[in-house]
Scaffold this active site. Structure first.
Site, PDB file in Angstrom:
ATOM      1  N   GLU A  69     -10.437   1.916   9.190  1.00 17.54           N
ATOM      2  CA  GLU A  69     -10.741   1.512   7.816  1.00 17.54           C
ATOM      3  C   GLU A  69     -10.308   0.074   7.598  1.00 17.54           C
ATOM      4  OE1 GLU A  69      -8.491   3.264   4.560  1.00 17.54           O
ATOM      5  OE2 GLU A  69      -6.878   3.845   5.910  1.00 17.54           O
ATOM      6  N   ARG A 102      -2.674  14.093  -3.598  1.00 15.06           N
ATOM      7  CA  ARG A 102      -2.428  13.152  -2.502  1.00 15.06           C
ATOM      8  C   ARG A 102      -0.990  12.635  -2.531  1.00 15.06           C
ATOM      9  NH1 ARG A 102      -6.560   8.300  -1.978  1.00 15.06           N
ATOM     10  NH2 ARG A 102      -5.230   7.333  -3.554  1.00 15.06           N
ATOM     11  N   LYS A 113      -0.251   7.343   1.407  1.00 15.90           N
ATOM     12  CA  LYS A 113      -0.270   6.090   0.648  1.00 15.90           C
ATOM     13  C   LYS A 113       1.156   5.605   0.406  1.00 15.90           C
ATOM     14  CE  LYS A 113      -3.218   3.986  -2.817  1.00 15.90           C
ATOM     15  NZ  LYS A 113      -4.217   3.401  -1.908  1.00 15.90           N
TER      16      LYS A 113
HETATM   17  C1  PLP Z   1      -5.579   3.397  -1.667  1.00 15.17           C
HETATM   18  C2  PLP Z   1      -6.241   3.206  -0.360  1.00 15.17           C
HETATM   19  C3  PLP Z   1      -7.622   3.441  -0.192  1.00 15.17           C
HETATM   20  C4  PLP Z   1      -8.543   3.795  -1.328  1.00 15.17           C
HETATM   21  O1  PLP Z   1      -8.276   5.043  -1.871  1.00 15.17           O
HETATM   22  P1  PLP Z   1      -8.915   5.446  -3.283  1.00 15.17           P
HETATM   23  O2  PLP Z   1      -8.344   6.793  -3.550  1.00 15.17           O
HETATM   24  O3  PLP Z   1     -10.373   5.452  -3.140  1.00 15.17           O
HETATM   25  O4  PLP Z   1      -8.452   4.406  -4.257  1.00 15.17           O
HETATM   26  C5  PLP Z   1      -8.146   3.316   1.082  1.00 15.17           C
HETATM   27  N1  PLP Z   1      -7.399   2.955   2.133  1.00 15.17           N
HETATM   28  C6  PLP Z   1      -6.074   2.712   2.013  1.00 15.17           C
HETATM   29  C7  PLP Z   1      -5.293   2.319   3.208  1.00 15.17           C
HETATM   30  C8  PLP Z   1      -5.458   2.835   0.761  1.00 15.17           C
HETATM   31  O5  PLP Z   1      -4.154   2.574   0.651  1.00 15.17           O
END
Ligand code: PLP
Length: 342
Positions: free
Chosen positions: A221, A82, A185
């Site tokens: 989300e 990722r 991210k």
């Molecule tokens: C980090 C994050 C998540 C959760 O991701 P994981 O890999 O499960 O920790 C979900 N949404 C956003 C916007 C994020 O930055």
């Protein structure tokens, strides 16, 4: 190194200095071998692109002290993949996946004394960080990057069972543009969402839910975690959207739900049409695995999305299934744990 004595049961989710972090530098077109550094400070050039132009991204992972005494990191290869995808979108030199995993293992091993003991419910939180550190004043990708992996011990988020929270939809704010950076991210997504987050908190809602930015019809989300629901007829549903972050926790929960024989649907979820069909709703992410959400308020109207107290039975079961694999209490049939010698 002497044994560290911390109040393991009451660590919370706060930053604490540890023995060291790792630093790798990309210069002249290649990554160096990396080194462990004791100081929690880095000298950064005042014209670094990570400071000016948002060439910055990060990851969140956890390492666990297991029932058998060994240590393992949960699904670290997914985070490696990722971060590489995020880096590409930000024109940052990607960290090779092998280097990423090696760096995480190296830092965890060097901070073995900071891994909360088995039985305390804690873990060692791993934060990889990748930033443009080359000096540049014209807008363009930097020529130099620094990859940092820091760790900090964190406690069990829930003591005495999972506690539900209330969520709110703030229709005056969006998190991610349709063709923007919602699926990666990067720190910029967080900077842009803090204002709405502080507003939601002041109104008494610990989490805020975003709908798709274009039409405010479909669920995207929560600000920092994915949305999932268990429908009243027992299905696991989660949004199919190009503007949500592919959460490793959500992937994990979807797989476990399938293993339990549940129907799992990843599809657009119309907020107004479907909100009353949900028996359980949760925000999911590495930090807490699942946060049950028992009501969602939009335009002054509160909708019940879960039991008034505690956690619904399906989320409860999924939560414990994840933790059992992480702590080595259940068989890791999918090969999610990466072992560290320490
Ligand atoms: C980090 C994050 C998540 C959760 O991701 P994981 O890999 O499960 O920790 C979900 N949404 C956003 C916007 C994020 O930055």
């Amino acid at each position: 190194m002497g044994k560290i004595e911390l109040d393991w049961a009451n660590l919370g989710f706060a930053y604490r200095d540890t023995a060291c972090h790792a630093e790798y530098v990309f210069r002249d077109g290649k990554w160096d071998e990396g080194k462990l550094v004791e100081s929690p400070y880095i000298p950064v050039h005042i014209a670094a692109t990570g400071l000016h132009y948002g060439q910055e991204c990060f990851e969140g992972i956890k390492a666990f002290r297991r029932k058998d005494g060994r240590c393992s990191i949960f699904r670290v290869w997914e985070n490696a993949k990722r971060m590489a995808a995020t880096a590409e979108r930000l024109c940052i030199a990607p960290v090779p996946e092998e280097t990423f995993v090696e760096a995480c293992k190296r830092v965890v091993a060097a901070n073995a004394d900071y891994i909360p003991p088995y039985g305390t419910g804690g873990s060692l939180y791993i934060r990889p960080l990748l930033i443009g550190t080359g000096a540049q004043i014209g807008v363009a990708p930097a020529k130099e990057y620094t990859f940092i992996v820091l760790v900090t011990p964190v406690g069990a988020y829930y003591k005495g069972g999972l506690q539900p929270v209330k969520a709110i939809v703030l229709d005056d704010y969006d998190r991610a543009a349709p063709l923007g950076t919602g699926h990666i991210k990067c720190g910029g997504n967080y900077g842009g969402s803090l204002y709405a987050h502080e507003m939601a908190k002041r109104m008494g809602y610990p989490v805020e839910l975003y709908l798709d930015a274009k039409t405010h019809t479909f669920i995207d989300e929560f600000a920092t975690s994915n949305f999932l629901a268990i429908t009243k007829d027992g299905k696991y549903v989660t949004p199919d959207s190009t503007t949500v972050l592919p959460s490793v926790t959500n992937m994990t929960l979807m797989q476990l739900a399938k293993d339990f024989g549940m129907t799992v649907e990843r599809r657009p979820i119309d907020f107004e049409k479907e909100i009353d069909d949900f028996a359980e709703v949760a925000a999911c992410g590495t930090a807490v695995v699942v946060t049950p959400v028992n009501s969602i308020t939009r335009a002054g109207k509160e909708r019940v999305t879960g039991p008034a107290t505690g956690c619904g039975p399906v989320l409860e079961k999924l939560f414990h299934a994840v933790q059992a694999i992480q702590y080595g209490e259940a068989e890791d049939v999918h090969g999610w744990n990466e072992f560290v010698d320490c």
